[in-house]
Design an enzyme around this catalytic site. Structure first.
Site, mmCIF file in Angstrom:
data_model
loop_
_atom_site.group_PDB
_atom_site.id
_atom_site.type_symbol
_atom_site.label_atom_id
_atom_site.label_comp_id
_atom_site.label_asym_id
_atom_site.label_seq_id
_atom_site.Cartn_x
_atom_site.Cartn_y
_atom_site.Cartn_z
ATOM 1 N N LYS A 121 0.844 -1.202 0.000
ATOM 2 C CA LYS A 121 0.000 0.000 0.000
ATOM 3 C C LYS A 121 0.880 1.254 0.000
ATOM 4 O O LYS A 121 0.697 2.154 -0.824
ATOM 5 C CB LYS A 121 -0.920 -0.015 1.233
ATOM 6 C CG LYS A 121 -1.892 1.144 1.271
ATOM 7 C CD LYS A 121 -2.798 1.090 2.487
ATOM 8 C CE LYS A 121 -2.093 1.618 3.700
ATOM 9 N NZ LYS A 121 -2.952 1.862 4.845
ATOM 10 N N ASP A 139 -6.374 0.452 0.420
ATOM 11 C CA ASP A 139 -6.579 0.683 1.850
ATOM 12 C C ASP A 139 -7.952 0.120 2.214
ATOM 13 O O ASP A 139 -8.604 -0.549 1.410
ATOM 14 C CB ASP A 139 -6.463 2.181 2.185
ATOM 15 C CG ASP A 139 -7.663 2.963 1.677
ATOM 16 O OD1 ASP A 139 -8.402 2.441 0.816
ATOM 17 O OD2 ASP A 139 -7.872 4.091 2.144
#
Ligand code: SF4
Length: 209
Positions: A121, A139
């Site tokens: 991420k 996310d």
């Protein structure tokens, strides 16, 4: 309707609605984005922004973080949670950046993933927002929306990332993820999605079922 066609419609609507969507972490330079994303694990961006407002006035360079007193750094980032691990990762990451990368943040996934506290991420966010290299940032919002819309049925962030890569045009990767955060906060909330007032309901499996 074919999944890619649905995605095209969603991108069109999101571009009109959240055309200026960007990362909700506040930063002034690449190092700050890197540190903020490490701090954002298991913490809201709002809280991270409150903490970093002071933090980046105190630690103004990569060597400040690398040479920081560990206990003091822990105290400084405490409100973001998991502060012992995060402080250790920040110090180690900055030390590696100085020793191996001449103080620069790597511009490729492989090297970014070698930094403590940096997962896919964070790496994708750095690639997209700092280097303009397309990356899909999965996310909690991107994962939830992807599941509800029907772009992925996995709960594993990496699997969701690869599912999105198959159906989202490359040039939309970075922006679409920021837009999903905006939509997730405003409309498609975790507890109760406001489907009646959602502009993409026609293209969403959950909303149109
Ligand atoms: S229709 Fe409902 S579930 Fe689908 S994206 Fe909109 S708010 Fe979320």
């Amino acid at each position: 309707m074919d999944i890619r066609e649905r995605v095209r419609h969603i991108i069109y609507i999101f571009d009109k609605t959240y055309g200026d969507a960007q990362c909700t972490l506040k930063y002034n330079k690449p190092l700050e984005l890197l540190i903020s994303t490490i701090l954002a694990a298991q913490c809201t961006d709002e809280r991270v922004n409150i903490v970093t407002e002071k933090l980046y006035k105190k630690y103004i360079s990569i060597s400040h973080f690398a040479n920081a007193d560990l206990n003091e750094l822990e105290e400084d980032i405490k409100p973001t949670g998991f502060f012992r691990n995060k402080a250790k990762n920040i110090k180690e990451t900055c030390r590696i950046l100085i020793d191996k990368y001449n103080g620069q943040i790597p511009d490729n996934m492989e090297d970014l993933l070698k930094l403590p506290g940096v997962g896919r991420k964070t790496a994708n966010l750095i690639l997209g927002d700092i280097y303009g290299i397309p990356g899909i940032v999965v996310d909690t919002h991107a994962k939830r929306l992807s599941n509800r819309i029907g772009l992925s049925n996995s709960s594993d962030a990496k699997k969701v990332e690869f599912d999105l890569m198959k159906v989202v045009p490359t040039e939309n990767w970075s922006k679409l993820c920021h837009q999903m955060v905006y939509h997730g906060r405003a409309v498609c909330k975790a507890r109760k999605p406001d489907c009646e007032n959602c502009k993409i309901i026609k293209y969403c499996n959950y909303g149109s079922s």
